[in-house]
Write a protein that holds these residues in place. Sequence first.
Motif, PDB file in Angstrom:
ATOM      1  N   PHE A   1      50.763  41.226  38.353  1.00 41.84           N
ATOM      2  CA  PHE A   1      50.868  40.225  38.794  1.00 41.84           C
ATOM      3  C   PHE A   1      49.658  39.500  36.977  1.00 41.84           C
ATOM      4  O   PHE A   1      50.298  39.014  36.364  1.00 41.84           O
TER       5      PHE A   1
ATOM      6  N   ASP B   1      48.597  43.725  42.212  1.00 40.53           N
ATOM      7  CA  ASP B   1      47.671  43.154  41.718  1.00 40.53           C
ATOM      8  C   ASP B   1      47.398  42.417  39.648  1.00 40.53           C
ATOM      9  O   ASP B   1      47.811  41.743  39.439  1.00 40.53           O
TER      10      ASP B   1
ATOM     11  N   GLN C   1      44.687  38.412  46.882  1.00 39.30           N
ATOM     12  CA  GLN C   1      45.888  38.644  45.674  1.00 39.30           C
ATOM     13  C   GLN C   1      44.100  38.393  44.402  1.00 39.30           C
ATOM     14  O   GLN C   1      43.564  37.415  44.872  1.00 39.30           O
ATOM     15  N   LYS C   2      44.426  39.845  43.778  1.00 41.60           N
ATOM     16  CA  LYS C   2      43.438  40.059  43.131  1.00 41.60           C
ATOM     17  C   LYS C   2      41.510  39.684  43.705  1.00 41.60           C
ATOM     18  O   LYS C   2      40.730  39.376  43.125  1.00 41.60           O
TER      19      LYS C   2
ATOM     20  N   ARG D   1      48.074  34.740  50.358  1.00 42.68           N
ATOM     21  CA  ARG D   1      48.419  34.947  48.754  1.00 42.68           C
ATOM     22  C   ARG D   1      46.631  34.930  47.983  1.00 42.68           C
ATOM     23  O   ARG D   1      46.466  36.135  47.541  1.00 42.68           O
ATOM     24  N   ASP D   2      46.672  33.452  47.743  1.00 46.95           N
ATOM     25  CA  ASP D   2      45.190  33.349  47.076  1.00 46.95           C
ATOM     26  C   ASP D   2      43.982  33.523  48.054  1.00 46.95           C
ATOM     27  O   ASP D   2      43.357  34.079  46.944  1.00 46.95           O
TER      28      ASP D   2
ATOM     29  N   LYS E   1      40.351  34.000  41.792  1.00 45.53           N
ATOM     30  CA  LYS E   1      41.996  33.704  40.507  1.00 45.53           C
ATOM     31  C   LYS E   1      41.056  32.253  40.270  1.00 45.53           C
ATOM     32  O   LYS E   1      40.406  31.758  41.372  1.00 45.53           O
TER      33      LYS E   1
ATOM     34  N   ASN F   1      42.393  46.361  41.220  1.00 47.96           N
ATOM     35  CA  ASN F   1      43.803  45.704  41.094  1.00 47.96           C
ATOM     36  C   ASN F   1      44.921  46.222  42.227  1.00 47.96           C
ATOM     37  O   ASN F   1      44.654  47.481  41.719  1.00 47.96           O
TER      38      ASN F   1
END
Length: 534
Positions: free
Chosen positions: A108, A105, A298-299, A294-295, A303, A101
Motif C-alpha cells: 500500500f 501494508d 491496515q497498517k 480495513r481502516d 493511517k 507492516n
Amino acid sequence: MKTIRSYLAGGWVEGGHKSGAALGGAAAQTLVNPATEEPVAEVAGGPVDWGRAVAHARTRGGEALRALTFAERGQLVKALSKLIHAHRDELIALAIANGGNTRGDAKFDIDGASGTLAAYGEVGIALGKTKFLVDGEAAQLTRSVRFVGQHIAVPRQGVAVHINAFNFPAWGMMEKAAVALLAGMPVITKPATSTALVAARMMELVVEAKLLPDGALSFVAGGVGDLLAHLDGQDVLSFTGSSDTGQMLRAQKDVVARSVRVNVEADSLNAAVLGRDLARDSEGYSLFVADVLRDMTQKAGQKCTAIRRVLVPADMVEGVREDLVERLGAIKVGDPAREDVGMGPVATKKQQEDVRAGIARLREEADSLFGGDGSVGEAVGVPTGKGFFVSPVLLQVRDGKSARRVHEHEVFGPVATIIPYSGEARDAVAIVARGEGGLVSSVYSDDRAFLGDMAFGLAPYHGRLFLGSSKLAGHAVGPGTVLPQLVHGGPGRAGGGEELGSLRGLAFYLQRTAIAGDKPILEALFNKKPEDAA
Ligand code: NAP
C-alpha cells in the motif's frame, strides 16, 4: 548494522542532528523491528552545515530543474516511479522489517509512492514544453482594450523542505517530491527517524541511478537542526505529522518572519456514517463494514485517513456491533512477516504507549466491545513479551450527545468508536463537525437525498468525502486511500493544508503573478502553444 546517512550538498554525510535536537526534541536514533524489538539500523548524529545544504539545493538543483520544461520534469518523475517499482520487493521487505507492516501494508505504501509518481509524471508530460503555467484568461482592466491582465505561475526559486510522518515512509516522501520536482523546485526531504529505512533505501536508489540533476533531491537522516533558520521567502515547508509538531514548526521565528510558505497535514478524526436505508444484506452495508475493518487494521490503524468515528443509526447499532466484532475476532495479530497474520505491531514503543493511553481516555466515555484495553495476550510468531503490539479495539460511546473525547483525541492505532445517531442527516453532520475539521469522511447510503444532504453538510469540514453506495461496491478503493487526482488535506484539526489533486498540487510550489500590460505584448509572451513556449 546499517548506518543511515544524510545526502546533502551532493554527497553522503555521516550524521545529521539528533532527532529534533536543535528544537528541543528527544533523540531516538536506533531503528528497530517493532515486532521483535531487534535493531535494524542506526542514524549517526553529528554536525551538518545546513546553510550549505540549502544553498546547494537552491542553486544547483533549482537552476537545473527550472531549465527543464514540465514535460521533461514529468519524464524524470516517471523515471523515479519506474525505479521504485523495479525495487518493489526489496522495499517491501524493509517495510516489514522496520515498519511493522504486513506485506499488504507495505505494498500500500510502496505502490502508493510509485503510483503517485507515475500520475504526476503524466501530468507533467501533458503540460508539454512549457516552463510556466498560464492561469485563466486575460482580463480587460479599463475601458481601453489594450490594457489587460494575465495571471501566470512560475516555479519559486527556493527549496522545498519536506518533513514526513512515520507511517508512510515511501508514499510520504514521494507524493511530496513528485509534485515539487514537477513544479521545478528542489527538495530536501526528511522521513520520520523511527521508520526511515525504506526512505533511506529509496534515496540510495535515486542517487545510484543518477536520474535527477545534482541538488534536486537531498535527504536528511535524523533531525533537521537549524535547517529552518536558513529558509526564506522563496522556500516552502511541507509538513506531515502530529498537530503539535506542525504548530511548533509553522510558528518558528524565521519561518514567520520570512513568510516561508507552509503546508501542514496533521491529525484527523475521520468519520464513517451509515445511512438508515442500507439493510444488513445490502452491498452498501457490506462496503461500510469492509471499509471500517480495513481502516482499523491496515497498517495497524496508523493511517491519517483511517476511520475513527463510526456513526450508526441507533436502531442498527446491534447488528453493526455483531458484524464488526465477529470479523475482528478472525484477525490474527503478530509477526507481520507471516502470511497468516492480518495485523502487525504499531511502529514504536512510544506509539504503543500513546495508543494504550488514548484507549484509556476514550474508555472514560465509551465501552469496549472488542479488544478491551488493547492488550495482546500472545502475538503470533513472536517471542513472549516482545513487540509493540496493540489489539484492534472497537468502542461504543455511552452517550452520543455528551461524549467529547471521541471528537477531540486522535488515537493513532487500530481503534474505532461507534457513535449512535438518529439516522437524520442534520444530526450526523452536527456530530461529525464536532471533530473540527478532517481529511476525509465517508457516507454509506443508496438514498440520494440523504447523500446530498450529507455531502453539502460535511464538505466545509473536509478535504475529501467518499460516498459509498451499493452499486459502487467492487468498483472503488475505500476512503482511506489517498489518490493523486484528488486533493489531500483538510481544514482545522487536519492542519488546514492541501496537497495533490493533480494540477492543483503544483500551486504550492509556484508563484502566481498577475501581469498587467499591453495586450499584444502579453499575448506574445504568454499565449503560446505549449510546443512553442520553451
Ligand atoms: P510527529 O511526531 O509530529 O513527527 C512528524 C515528523 O516531524 C517526523 O519526521 C519528526 O522527525 C519531525 N519532527 C519532530 N520534531 C521535530 C522538530 N523539533 N523539528 C523538526 N522536525 C521534527 O508525527 P508522527 O508521530 O511521525 O506521525 C503521526 C501523526 O501524523 C498522526 O497524528 C497522524 O494523524 C499524522 N499524519 C497525518 C497525515 C496527513 O496526511 N494529514 C499523514 C500521516 C500522518 P523525527 O521522527 O526525527 O522525530
